[in-house]
Design a protein around this motif. Structure first.
Motif, short mmCIF file in Angstrom:
data_model
loop_
_atom_site.label_atom_id
_atom_site.label_comp_id
_atom_site.label_asym_id
_atom_site.label_seq_id
_atom_site.Cartn_x
_atom_site.Cartn_y
_atom_site.Cartn_z
N LEU A 203 7.18 33.70 45.53
CA LEU A 203 6.62 33.02 46.62
C LEU A 203 6.25 34.39 47.66
N ARG A 204 5.64 34.23 48.57
CA ARG A 204 5.25 35.39 49.50
C ARG A 204 6.25 35.29 50.67
N ALA A 205 6.58 36.49 51.20
CA ALA A 205 7.57 36.76 52.21
C ALA A 205 7.41 35.61 53.36
N ASP A 206 6.14 35.16 53.50
CA ASP A 206 6.02 34.25 54.62
C ASP A 206 6.42 32.73 54.36
N PHE A 207 6.86 32.49 53.16
CA PHE A 207 7.27 31.23 52.66
C PHE A 207 8.07 30.44 53.63
N PRO A 208 7.67 29.60 54.47
CA PRO A 208 8.34 28.83 55.39
C PRO A 208 9.75 28.29 55.35
N PHE A 209 10.08 27.97 54.09
CA PHE A 209 11.41 27.34 53.79
C PHE A 209 12.52 28.12 53.17
N ASP A 210 13.53 28.13 53.30
CA ASP A 210 14.65 28.52 52.78
C ASP A 210 14.81 28.08 51.12
N ALA A 211 14.06 28.74 50.31
CA ALA A 211 14.05 28.47 48.82
C ALA A 211 15.45 28.16 48.16
N ALA A 212 16.25 29.27 48.74
CA ALA A 212 17.54 29.12 48.06
C ALA A 212 18.33 27.96 48.40
N ALA A 213 18.35 27.73 49.81
CA ALA A 213 18.99 26.13 50.32
C ALA A 213 18.52 25.13 49.56
N ALA A 214 17.06 25.14 49.19
CA ALA A 214 16.33 23.90 48.72
C ALA A 214 16.94 23.90 47.21
N THR A 215 17.09 24.77 46.64
CA THR A 215 17.58 24.52 45.25
C THR A 215 19.14 24.73 45.10
#
Ligand code: CA
Ligand code: CA
Length: 1022
Positions: A684-696
């Motif tokens: 994922l690029r640094a500008d991915f708009p969501f919190d990937a850790a929180a999502a998973t």
């Protein structure tokens, strides 16, 4: 201010109404060009009104929840429209359905609420995730649950289910070789016999339903938190909340298989440049039945199943950006037929029933076209910077991104994890199956590529892990019979393990049949595991290149399967790679065709095609340093270097990511021309708009399926069921668990044997790390099949046919202790994915296929407490068979059939040996696509009145499994496999206290002994 309405267009493009006209006035008087909505306002009504004004327009949704009563449908009149959420993080949420209200306690933990009668639905969305439709066994605990497959269209349910109501039931079924699964709808129930008839799905083309089935949608099967069930005739939905009461959750019933449909009214009038941005799109329906292909086809998904929560057809320039797309019944985004230049970017896609993103073109030769060029209608997309995880909820073939007859597309910087099947896959149709005169024109091999639109695909910079968790013959990135000139570059693939058949087919980067002119460059493959036939790469087609890739810290059978098969293959290039992990069985697993090229379905090889073009300048850490290159005489790796690649790892093994590998400055790889892989352009690029850790993130207090680990060491997975093979020192890592404000107890579900703590441990045979325990016989009056054997290689004799080998005694026949043997502990699966039934020993599949005119041997032992006479022994074969019992020949038949012997069936007390020889018929070998083939046997014996009686693969041995008599079964550790010990599960127990643990942690289950047979799930309690 915009007044609230609950009006909606009843049909696609429906006519204006009085209230709408008034609405137009209100809107246009309020704002020109931009329309603002707040929760409670009707989005369809707004679109209906906006459409009447000259555009382009923007509809902005204020943060909050918007519930649809029917899918939102846009068409070409809406070209240029932008639907945008206000606020950061897609906090304007559009639900594809209605909240369920009026819950009342029903019984146990189960609540129920009224829903419209006679309106079936197949997905219930709870807090943005799909709940589990009531099933047995419970989700993550395997298959069957007492239900048995009778045929492709019928199952038998257990006697105690015969009074159940199956009117909302579905049967989830993997088919054939576990490539795909289907959802079957009941067509009748015979309560007298417990026979549930179901639709035929795709038919039996891929082998039909196999044993991996389960029944869902039956209220009596609702017995666990998280399960739901509809009784559509009653008009009630039932649900057991995972926590609290239904009032603590947002529970939504879907109102359609699509939430947002963008559908130009014809291919000539596409809906253009519609943008959906920064909104959450949540919850769509699944269907009563589902299968991937039309019967007899291997191509486009049938029309009723062309479904996505976001659906685009006759579209151009559709952009879905920075959206959350959650709990789709089918796929998250589906770009159907005519779809050009669409973008799915920076989205979070999760919980889809099938794929995250799917683009579906026309099958070659089909559709309203006059030429190949005209039929190239689905292309030019960009799928970039998306987080796609936990899809395949209803379909076991579910994957991250899949393209069918879709080309000129960029798939880049996506993070894909937790899929039952592929990370990324794309498909076309292979030459051997191609229509002969598409659009009325004669076809040549060269011109057939004009019809294959899955071309010029760039799959780059993606991070893919924990995929292929519940299907066979898989790939992290996979292609099957696409068009030319595709590229897989700079991707990271990790923690992809063989799950269904350890020694079976699978490749992390799986260029399957007819993946011609594919380049695989600059990828990192690490921490992937599997047995004999599992590899990092497949190379079998024309003009493929594998270069500058890194393979490290993998335990795999081969690095590359370099073997043409079925379709033409040749001109192979494998250069300048670093193979820091070698194959445990072979490096390239070549066949003789590897060195000549294979014409396959062509009459002869295309001009200029030979076998290996260049396999050289690689840096290889060889498995056997004493004999690093057994293909040197074939011109393979003659300039390659063998030894330490000087790979620098920045973190310990359990924590390593693709970012942590570098080559030392003095690595010999540099001299060979290896270029550093740019890890900053992966994931994922640094500008991915969501919190990937929180999502998973997962809650530690929810059921954690043991098989849903992020990394493992030394153990194995049984797909969709659990982990096993937990020998001393093995571990599994569960990342990113939220322990909240603390837990005090861990609860485990283990197998019955482990819990039972049996004093009598079984006899075992050991094969390196593989331990095979003795298999007990039931000891009833029937013939019981011996399912585990040791098998020999194929033997042949120049000039002799298979039947002529019947009386030629090879090594094992002269001395059962002689020869080279290896275990066959489960049915082998053919390369075409056909899995044998338990006890059918298929030497062709087991020995790699293609051994015409040969014979082979198998041996096993039987240990009986008491001896007996007149034990009927039965053997079946396809050509000829001999059976020796304790060295005495008891059956010899040089013909196909089933043969029995009773008088000579003398079982001695203690150990007995069985040796079986089978030969092949004299037919020319061809790949088996159904049945058992022509080189197999099945053997069984009556074992009653023998007392305790077991069979063991191979020769007798008195070794018994060593159980750790002291110490715990499982250690719970934080941070690392030897990190802080927070709990230990003691023998005989299924729960243990845990020292207070809170917050987000990485948890390791570590196995100090070999006493745990298998773990299904575990969870923590406060
Ligand atoms: Ca259940
Ligand atoms: Ca499980």
């Amino acid at each position: 201010m915009i007044p609230s309405f609950s009006i909606g267009t009843k049909t696609r493009g429906g006519g204006p109404r009085g209230i709408a006209a008034w609405f137009v006035l209100m809107l246009t008087s309020a704002l020109a060009g931009e329309f603002q909505l707040k929760p409670g306002d009707s989005l369809p009504a707004t679109v209906f009104v906006v459409r009447a004004q000259p555009g382009p327009h923007t509809i902005t949704l204020a943060p909050g929840r918007y519930f649809l009563t029917e899918p939102l449908v846009l068409d070409d009149r809406d070209s240029g429209l932008t639907i945008r959420g206000a606020g950061r993080g897609a906090v304007a949420e559009i639900y594809g359905g209605q909240p369920v209200a009026g819950w009342e306690k029903w019984k146990d933990g189960i609540w129920r609420a009224p829903v419209p009668k006679d309106r079936p639905f197949y997905n219930l969305i709870v807090d943005g995730k799909p709940a589990v439709m009531a099933q047995t066994p419970n989700a993550g605990s395997g298959f069957g649950g007492g239900a048995q497959k009778l045929s492709n269209t019928a199952i038998r349910v257990p006697a105690e289910w015969r009074g159940y109501d199956f009117s909302d039931a579905q049967v989830s079924a993997f088919i054939g070789g576990n490539w795909f699964s289907e959802m079957r709808a009941p067509t009748g129930f015979d309560s007298a016999t417990g026979t549930l008839s179901v639709d035929p799905g795709q038919g039996a083309q891929f082998g039909g339903m196999n044993a991996r089935i389960f029944v869902r949608g039956v209220l009596e099967l609702l017995d666990a938190p998280g399960e739901w069930c509809l009784k559509h005739k009653e008009g009630f939905v039932y649900y057991w909340p995972e926590s609290g009461t239904p009032a603590d959750h947002l529970i939504v019933r879907p109102v359609g298989e699509r939430v947002l449909e963008v559908h130009g009214r014809s291919p000539q009038t596409p809906a253009k440049d519609i943008v959906v941005e920064n909104v959450s799109l949540i919850g769509s329906d699944f269907s009563r039945r589902w299968h991937l292909f039309a019967p007899g086809q291997d191509g486009s998904t049938p029309e009723p199943f062309q479904q996505g929560l976001v659906f685009g057809e006759n579209v151009s320039g559709l952009k879905v950006v920075a959206c959350r797309i959650l709990a789709a019944g089918h796929s998250g985004v589906w770009l159907n037929r005519h779809a050009r230049d669409c973008t799915v970017e920076s989205c979070h896609i999760s919980g889809a029933g099938f794929a995250g993103v799917y683009a579906n073109g026309y099958m070659p030769g089909e559709g309203p076209f006059r030429s190949a060029a005209e039929s190239d209608v689905n292309r030019g997309h960009r799928i970039e910077n998306n987080l796609i995880h936990d899809c395949g909820k209803f379909i076991g073939g579910g994957c991250g991104i899949q393209l069918y007859q879709c080309g000129d597309t960029l798939v880049t910087r996506n993070r894909i994890l937790n899929m039952p099947r592929y990370g990324v896959s794309y498909k076309g149709l292979r030459w051997g199956l191609f229509p002969k005169k598409p659009f009325g024109r004669e076809l040549t091999f060269d011109s057939h590529f004009d019809h294959l639109h899955t071309r010029n695909l760039r799959i780059t910079g993606n991070e893919i892990s924990s995929v292929c968790r519940n299907s066979f013959d898989f790939g992290g990135i996979e292609s099957w019979s696409p068009g030319r000139d595709n590229l897989w570059a700079n991707n990271a693939l990790h923690d992809i393990d063989q799950t269904l058949d350890w020694d079976g087919w699978a490749h992390v980067l799986f260029a399957d049949d007819a993946s011609h002119w594919l380049t695989i460059r600059g990828n990192i493959v690490h921490h992937c595991h599997g047995g004999r036939l599992t590899g990092a790469f497949m190379m079998k087609s024309l003009n493929q290149v594998i270069e500058n890739n890194l393979v490290a810290d993998c335990g795999i059978g081969r690095v590359v399967t370099l073997e043409p098969y079925c379709e033409p293959g040749g001109n192979f290039t494998i250069r300048r790679n670093v193979f820091a992990s070698d194959g445990a069985f072979s490096r390239y697993a070549p066949s003789k065709d590897t060195f000549t090229g294979l014409a396959g379905t062509l009459d002869k090889l295309p001009p200029g095609v030979g076998g290996i073009k260049e396999v050289d300048f690689n840096l290889i850490a060889p498995r056997d340093p004493g004999n690093p290159n057994d293909l040197a005489g074939k011109g393979v790796d003659t300039h390659s270097l063998f030894g330490d690649p000087k790979l620098v790892r920045a973190k310990p093994d359990w924590d390593l990511s693709f970012r942590d590998y570098t080559l030392a400055a003095d690595s010999p790889a540099r001299k060979l021309g290896f270029k550093d892989i740019d890890v900053s352009a992966i994931g994922l690029r640094a500008d991915f708009p969501f919190d990937a850790a929180a999502a998973t993130r997962r809650e530690a207090t929810a059921k954690l399926q043991a098989e849903d680990y992020q990394r493992m060491h030394g153990l194995r997975t049984s797909a969709g069921t659990g982990i096993y093979f937990t020998n001393a020192g093995t571990w599994a890592k569960y990342e990113n668990l939220d322990f909240g404000d603390g837990v005090s107890k861990a609860v485990f579900r283990l197998d019955a044997t482990t819990i039972g703590n049996a004093a009598q441990t079984p006899f075992v045979s050991r094969y390196g790390e593989t331990v095979a325990g003795a298999q007990p016989f039931k000891g009833d009056a029937s013939v019981e099949t011996v399912t585990r054997w040791e098998i020999s290689k194929p033997y042949s004799s120049p000039g002799k046919s298979g039947p002529q080998l019947f009386d030629e005694a090879f090594e094992p026949e002269r001395d059962i202790k002689a020869g080279t043997w290896r275990p066959m502990l489960e049915p082998a699966q053919t390369r075409a994915g056909i899995r044998g039934e338990p006890g059918v020993v298929d030497f062709d599949a087991a020995n790699g296929e293609g051994h015409a005119n040969s014979c082979a041997y198998a041996r096993a032992s039987i240990h009986a407490e008491h001896g007996r006479t007149n034990a009927t022994m039965t053997v079946s074969c396809a050509s000829g068979v001999k059976v020796w019992l304790n060295g005495q020949l008891i059956i010899a038949e040089n013909k196909p059939g089933t043969f029995s012997e009773t008088k000579k069936g003398i079982i001695n007390p203690g150990w007995n040996t069985v040796l079986v020889k089978v030969n092949q018929d004299s037919a020319k070998w061809s790949p088996r696509t159904s049945g058992h083939g022509n080189f197999w046997f099945k053997f069984g014996t009556v074992a009653s009145s023998c007392g305790e009686i077991v069979s063991l693969p191979g020769l007798p041995t008195d070794e018994r499994a060593q159980a750790s008599t002291t110490g715990s079964l499982i250690e719970l550790r934080l941070g690392s496999p030897d990190g802080k010990l927070i709990g230990s599960l003691e023998p005989g127990m299924t729960e243990c206290p845990v020292v207070s643990t809170s917050g987000v942690q990485n948890l390791f289950l570590r196995f100090p002994g070999d006493r745990v047979r298998s773990v299904d799930w575990f969870k923590f309690e406060k």
